[in-house]
Scaffold this motif. Structure first.
Motif, PDB file in Angstrom:
ATOM      1  N   ASP A   1      50.174 -48.673  69.852  1.00  0.00           N
ATOM      2  CA  ASP A   1      51.156 -47.588  70.046  1.00  0.00           C
ATOM      3  C   ASP A   1      52.200 -47.746  68.957  1.00  0.00           C
ATOM      4  O   ASP A   1      52.531 -48.874  68.577  1.00  0.00           O
ATOM      5  CB  ASP A   1      51.884 -47.736  71.399  1.00  0.00           C
TER       6      ASP A   1
ATOM      7  N   GLU B 247      57.131 -43.333  72.259  1.00  0.00           N
ATOM      8  CA  GLU B 247      55.809 -43.453  71.639  1.00  0.00           C
ATOM      9  C   GLU B 247      55.446 -42.160  70.902  1.00  0.00           C
ATOM     10  O   GLU B 247      55.395 -41.097  71.502  1.00  0.00           O
ATOM     11  CB  GLU B 247      54.782 -43.722  72.745  1.00  0.00           C
TER      12      GLU B 247
ATOM     13  N   GLY C 149      49.495 -43.026  69.599  1.00  0.00           N
ATOM     14  CA  GLY C 149      48.716 -43.863  70.518  1.00  0.00           C
ATOM     15  C   GLY C 149      47.269 -43.850  70.057  1.00  0.00           C
ATOM     16  O   GLY C 149      46.753 -42.808  69.672  1.00  0.00           O
TER      17      GLY C 149
HETATM   18 MG    MG Z   1      49.746 -43.218  74.825  1.00  0.00          MG
END
Ligand code: MG
Ligand code: 4AD
Length: 456
Positions: free
Chosen positions: A370, A379, A382
């Protein structure tokens, strides 16, 4: 006369021009009317002198906000103007004189503005944000196109889940078959990466997120590269290169917009290679130490979609425990320890999707990555390495209760020339929110879709 755009005016000083646009704002004083004209490329002050032509002056005085008009005039250098010029008006053609434009220069509530999003996007700040979005997307495409990636877009109607079954939007597909709006093009990218070596998809993705947060939309845009023979570490290199290219492009091409947004530009200028890379265990330790030192507020663990808004209703503040997924406050705390984006890798296998490759030396870790953006933007990337073994994936589908029939084609990729491969997804809206330094992702897309928001 040919139309000149406002962003071309600085090269037309002394010339007669025709501008076509809308009235952003106006004021008059005695013998002068000042029209702030916008045309999408900028805003320029057009000055009407009563002495030049009384009928033009009267016409100008009567115009309301967002009237559509064509202005004929002469470009003059003007030091006080933010764009260095103003226009001395000779004539005006009024296409529509408007008197009840709902968004006035006074303060409006967010709900009102969101209901009028179709008009709100004309305003200076919203316009600037969406131009930054344009540049982010262009930078994304440039980056992959100039690094040997083939664009291979993936379907929006899909027969199965990619990112868990709890956030699926189901649609009726001619009665017999059920279809879902895609949560991610990843599974298809794995097929195209085996065809092209390096591929990427870029399109809208959908998550039935039942929570109101400043980071979640139900419809958002994701760019997803996938690379054959690549490891999760290669993905950290690729993601870092992508982010650096985006930041550079926004700083080069959208400085005026960043200034209009009052963005602290020095924070973006400070983004430098290399980004720190943190093992999940070290991230956990950092969170626990932060908690013990009293630096970490309420931990959102286990409920990544939970909002700051409902933080007040959250029960006791807890110490982060190994095995949990990071929540918004955890991500904010982790990234605040560094001035740049930070990668976290080696997440517990148990909290990751069915498709992750595991660490061969310690299968309790999945080879996921991440990227957490600075300044609390959370975030933005990912991804990770995909499981290459047919056997393992068959078991995973069962363990995750996923319908085997829908994944047969995906298993083919492990039957015919399986190789180690990796990829990731980057959310455009969160990245734009970070670039712009704005509070909520709802302003980073022309027409946001969220829980409780399906209009306009
Ligand atoms: Mg994620
Ligand atoms: O971490 P996510 O769920 O990863 C995947 O979907 C992978 N299958 C992608 C891949 O490996 N090809 O989502 C990726 C990114 C997040 O880091 C975030 O930036 C964004 O997509 N994102 C959202 N953005 C806005 N609203 C939401 N509800 C989002 N969910 C994810």
């Amino acid at each position: 006369m040919k139309q000149t755009y406002i962003n071309q005016l600085k090269d037309r000083i002394g010339h007669d021009v025709t501008l076509k646009g809308w009235l952003y704002n106006s004021r008059s004083s005695g013998k002068l009317v000042f029209l702030q004209l916008r045309d999408g490329t900028g805003i320029v002050q057009c000055v009407v002198f009563k002495g030049n032509d009384e009928s033009v002056f009267e016409k100008a005085k009567a115009l309301g906000q967002e009237s559509s008009l064509i202005v004929h005039g002469t470009v003059k250098a003007d030091e006080r103007s933010p764009i260095g010029v103003e226009v001395d008006v000779k004539g005006i053609d009024v296409l529509q004189n408007v008197h009840d434009y709902p968004i006035t220069p006074k303060e409006h509530g967010t709900e009102f503005l969101m209901d009028h999003r179709h008009l709100w996007i004309r305003s200076k700040k919203q316009n600037a944000i969406l131009k930054v979005r344009h540049t982010v997307i262009k930078a994304v495409r440039d980056y992959f196109d100039s690094n040997g990636f083939i664009l291979a877009d993936t379907p929006i109607f899909t027969p199965a889940a990619c990112e868990g079954t709890t956030t699926l939007f189901e649609v009726d597909y001619f009665g017999d078959d059920k279809a879902y709006l895609t949560q991610s093009g990843q599974l298809y990218n794995e097929a195209t990466a085996a065809a092209f070596g390096k591929s990427y998809a870029f399109g809208p993705t959908f998550r039935a997120e039942k929570s109101k947060t400043r980071r979640h939309l139900t419809e958002f845009w994701m760019v997803e590269p996938e690379v054959a023979y690549a490891t999760y570490e290669d993905m950290m290199d690729l993601g870092e290169g992508l982010i650096l290219h985006i930041v550079k492009s926004v700083l080069n091409e959208r400085r005026a917009e960043l200034e209009a947004l009052e963005r602290d530009i020095s924070k973006l200028e400070a983004i430098k290679s290399p980004f720190p890379r943190l093992h999940y265990d070290d991230a956990v330790k950092m969170l626990q130490d932060g908690f013990d030192k009293g630096e970490l507020g309420a931990s959102d663990r286990g409920r990544p979609a939970r909002s700051e808004e409902d933080a007040g209703q959250r029960p006791a503040v807890r110490r982060f425990e190994w095995g949990g997924d990071f929540g918004a406050p955890d991500e904010t705390y982790l990234s605040s320890q560094f001035g740049s984006p930070v990668f976290v890798h080696h997440f517990p296998t148990a909290i990751k999707g069915f498709y992750f490759e595991v660490d061969k030396d310690d299968p309790k870790y999945a080879l996921g990555i991440d990227l957490l953006a600075p300044e609390g933007y959370g975030e933005i990337i990912g991804g990770g390495e995909r499981a290459a073994s047919l056997d393992y994936l068959e078991k995973q589908l069962e363990a995750h209760n996923l319908p085997r029939e829908s994944f047969e084609w995906y298993l083919d990729l492990r039957r015919y020339g399986s190789v180690p491969h990796s990829g990731f997804g980057m959310g455009i809206e969160r990245t734009v929110a970070w670039m712009c330094g704005i509070e909520h992702v709802r302003e980073t897309i022309p027409f946001p879709r969220m829980l409780y928001r399906l209009k306009p």
